[in-house]
Scaffold this active site. Sequence first.
Site, PDB file in Angstrom:
ATOM      1  N   GLY A 197       0.841  -1.200   0.000  1.00 26.90           N
ATOM      2  CA  GLY A 197       0.000   0.000   0.000  1.00 26.90           C
ATOM      3  C   GLY A 197       0.873   1.246   0.000  1.00 26.90           C
ATOM      4  O   GLY A 197       0.468   2.287   0.500  1.00 26.90           O
ATOM      5  N   GLY A 257      -1.815   7.227   0.260  1.00 31.74           N
ATOM      6  CA  GLY A 257      -2.127   7.380   1.685  1.00 31.74           C
ATOM      7  C   GLY A 257      -0.932   7.250   2.618  1.00 31.74           C
ATOM      8  O   GLY A 257       0.185   7.704   2.318  1.00 31.74           O
ATOM      9  N   TYR A 308     -14.020  -4.923   9.899  1.00 30.33           N
ATOM     10  CA  TYR A 308     -12.715  -4.228   9.850  1.00 30.33           C
ATOM     11  C   TYR A 308     -12.044  -4.289  11.231  1.00 30.33           C
ATOM     12  O   TYR A 308     -10.882  -4.684  11.361  1.00 30.33           O
ATOM     13  CB  TYR A 308     -12.944  -2.771   9.408  1.00 30.33           C
ATOM     14  CG  TYR A 308     -11.700  -1.910   9.419  1.00 30.33           C
ATOM     15  CD1 TYR A 308     -10.742  -2.016   8.422  1.00 30.33           C
ATOM     16  CD2 TYR A 308     -11.485  -0.972  10.437  1.00 30.33           C
ATOM     17  CE1 TYR A 308      -9.605  -1.219   8.427  1.00 30.33           C
ATOM     18  CE2 TYR A 308     -10.350  -0.168  10.448  1.00 30.33           C
ATOM     19  CZ  TYR A 308      -9.415  -0.297   9.441  1.00 30.33           C
ATOM     20  OH  TYR A 308      -8.282   0.491   9.455  1.00 30.33           O
TER      21      TYR A 308
HETATM   22  N1  LIG Z   1      -6.566   6.419   7.109  1.00 28.17           N
HETATM   23  C1  LIG Z   1      -6.838   6.271   8.385  1.00 28.17           C
HETATM   24  O1  LIG Z   1      -7.433   7.151   9.025  1.00 28.17           O
HETATM   25  C2  LIG Z   1      -6.432   5.027   9.102  1.00 28.17           C
HETATM   26  C3  LIG Z   1      -6.728   4.926  10.479  1.00 28.17           C
HETATM   27  C4  LIG Z   1      -6.320   3.790  11.164  1.00 28.17           C
HETATM   28  C5  LIG Z   1      -5.655   2.792  10.467  1.00 28.17           C
HETATM   29  N2  LIG Z   1      -5.401   2.901   9.145  1.00 28.17           N
HETATM   30  C6  LIG Z   1      -4.679   1.799   8.485  1.00 28.17           C
HETATM   31  O2  LIG Z   1      -3.529   2.322   7.839  1.00 28.17           O
HETATM   32  C7  LIG Z   1      -3.256   1.606   6.644  1.00 28.17           C
HETATM   33  C8  LIG Z   1      -3.192   2.549   5.469  1.00 28.17           C
HETATM   34  O3  LIG Z   1      -4.438   3.221   5.363  1.00 28.17           O
HETATM   35  P1  LIG Z   1      -4.730   4.353   4.277  1.00 28.17           P
HETATM   36  O4  LIG Z   1      -5.958   5.047   4.725  1.00 28.17           O
HETATM   37  O5  LIG Z   1      -3.494   5.093   3.980  1.00 28.17           O
HETATM   38  O6  LIG Z   1      -5.091   3.441   3.003  1.00 28.17           O
HETATM   39  P2  LIG Z   1      -5.569   3.891   1.565  1.00 28.17           P
HETATM   40  O7  LIG Z   1      -5.640   5.350   1.427  1.00 28.17           O
HETATM   41  O8  LIG Z   1      -6.813   3.124   1.291  1.00 28.17           O
HETATM   42  O9  LIG Z   1      -4.384   3.358   0.623  1.00 28.17           O
HETATM   43  C9  LIG Z   1      -4.371   2.041   0.404  1.00 28.17           C
HETATM   44  C10 LIG Z   1      -3.079   1.600  -0.263  1.00 28.17           C
HETATM   45  O10 LIG Z   1      -3.111   0.191  -0.165  1.00 28.17           O
HETATM   46  C11 LIG Z   1      -3.155  -0.364  -1.474  1.00 28.17           C
HETATM   47  N3  LIG Z   1      -4.034  -1.522  -1.457  1.00 28.17           N
HETATM   48  C12 LIG Z   1      -5.264  -1.639  -0.942  1.00 28.17           C
HETATM   49  N4  LIG Z   1      -5.736  -2.877  -1.154  1.00 28.17           N
HETATM   50  C13 LIG Z   1      -4.779  -3.538  -1.832  1.00 28.17           C
HETATM   51  C14 LIG Z   1      -4.669  -4.836  -2.350  1.00 28.17           C
HETATM   52  N5  LIG Z   1      -5.657  -5.731  -2.273  1.00 28.17           N
HETATM   53  N6  LIG Z   1      -3.532  -5.179  -2.982  1.00 28.17           N
HETATM   54  C15 LIG Z   1      -2.523  -4.278  -3.122  1.00 28.17           C
HETATM   55  N7  LIG Z   1      -2.566  -3.038  -2.647  1.00 28.17           N
HETATM   56  C16 LIG Z   1      -3.691  -2.674  -2.016  1.00 28.17           C
HETATM   57  C17 LIG Z   1      -3.644   0.738  -2.377  1.00 28.17           C
HETATM   58  O11 LIG Z   1      -3.222   0.498  -3.690  1.00 28.17           O
HETATM   59  P3  LIG Z   1      -4.208   0.827  -4.943  1.00 28.17           P
HETATM   60  O12 LIG Z   1      -4.421   2.307  -4.883  1.00 28.17           O
HETATM   61  O13 LIG Z   1      -3.474   0.379  -6.138  1.00 28.17           O
HETATM   62  O14 LIG Z   1      -5.461   0.068  -4.674  1.00 28.17           O
HETATM   63  C18 LIG Z   1      -2.998   1.947  -1.732  1.00 28.17           C
HETATM   64  O15 LIG Z   1      -1.636   2.028  -2.107  1.00 28.17           O
HETATM   65  C19 LIG Z   1      -4.358   0.550   6.546  1.00 28.17           C
HETATM   66  O16 LIG Z   1      -3.914  -0.662   7.095  1.00 28.17           O
HETATM   67  C20 LIG Z   1      -5.480   1.123   7.386  1.00 28.17           C
HETATM   68  O17 LIG Z   1      -6.331   0.111   7.882  1.00 28.17           O
HETATM   69  C21 LIG Z   1      -5.780   3.999   8.446  1.00 28.17           C
END
Ligand SMILES: NC(=O)c1ccc[n+]([C@@H]2O[C@H](COP(=O)([O-])OP(=O)(O)OC[C@H]3O[C@@H](n4cnc5c(N)ncnc54)[C@H](OP(=O)(O)O)[C@@H]3O)[C@@H](O)[C@H]2O)c1
Length: 291
Positions: free
Chosen positions: A10, A14, A164
């Site tokens: 990922g 993000g 989740y």
């Molecule tokens: N954002 C928050 O507020 C928050 C809060 C608590 C925890 N988290 C955790 O932090 C982590 C990152 O979150 P984020 O919000 O930055 O995520 P995000 O914006 O949804 O970005 C997701 C990234 O993961 C990749 N990805 C998703 N599914 C995939 C798959 N099946 N195979 C390969 N790549 C995949 C996406 O690639 P593509 O674009 O190519 O799909 C993208 O690079 C996650 O584990 C999330 O649960 C986030």
Amino acid sequence: MHGKTVLVTGGTAGIGKETARGLARLGANVILVGRNPDRARSAADELSREATGQVMALPTDLSDLAGLRRLAEQVAERYDRLDVLVNNAGGMNVERRLTRDGVEATFAVNVLAPYALTCLLLPLLRTAGRARAVNLTGGLPDGTIDPDNLQGEKVFLGWTFTQYNHTKTALMAMSHRFASRLEGEGVTVNVAYPGHAYTPGNQAIPMRAFPYLYRPVVPVIRLLGPLLLSDVAKAARSSVYLASSPEAEEVTGAYFDAKTRRAPWPSGALDEWGQEAVWSLCERLSGLRPE
Ligand SMILES: NC(=O)c1ccc[n+]([C@@H]2O[C@H](COP(=O)([O-])OP(=O)(O)OC[C@H]3O[C@@H](n4cnc5c(N)ncnc54)[C@H](OP(=O)(O)O)[C@@H]3O)[C@@H](O)[C@H]2O)c1
């Protein structure tokens, strides 16, 4: 981090992209993994401009076990060791959906992929001598693990983030067990909580994922998102810290909050029975063990 190689799942958007950026700026060679090849290529181009090491993208769907095996082979073809694996990618599905392997999709990306990828890359991590795995949690991972509902077989509540949260508790349980299994082998395993950040993933959460009561205020929350939520660079701090700081080199089996502070594990993640259920399910579904 000069001369070190890190892989960030990922890493193309993000928090993962900011983690990759932070590590690239510290001089590491960075491998970015995301699904979308165009996004992966453009992220690699962007980060290359700030890096002294190499930045490359290996597009992979992490929910596909064959894809994970291919990814590990591609990494091994290019590098003889891996210093850091950041299992950052995560997601949530509002409806229950199975992957090509027949695994519930949220569990596949949030728990099975980090487990399987760590197993598959273990030979390269061991070769590094002092290697680190960092797994990203989120949501409210303070519930108990229901061994009979890890893939939402009995009840699937995509909305209200129930599945989740359950998978993130399971990820923490799996990470805690993994850290014990690798004790003394030169590979640490820790969990980072990033806090709430304004990311593409957050912005794409569909309205039907929210409890009815919240729905009227969701448009306002979306509008105020950039003000209410932390920026991605802040959210990447704990991952970058655990992946690179000298103080964290020997730390393993620990949970860190969004401010890079060590925090107590939620009790559900430490429950032996729950850990065993998650671990054996990951073993069975992937056919892999950390040997
Ligand atoms: N954002 C928050 O507020 C928050 C809060 C608590 C925890 N988290 C955790 O932090 C982590 C990152 O979150 P984020 O919000 O930055 O995520 P995000 O914006 O949804 O970005 C997701 C990234 O993961 C990749 N990805 C998703 N599914 C995939 C798959 N099946 N195979 C390969 N790549 C995949 C996406 O690639 P593509 O674009 O190519 O799909 C993208 O690079 C996650 O584990 C999330 O649960 C986030």
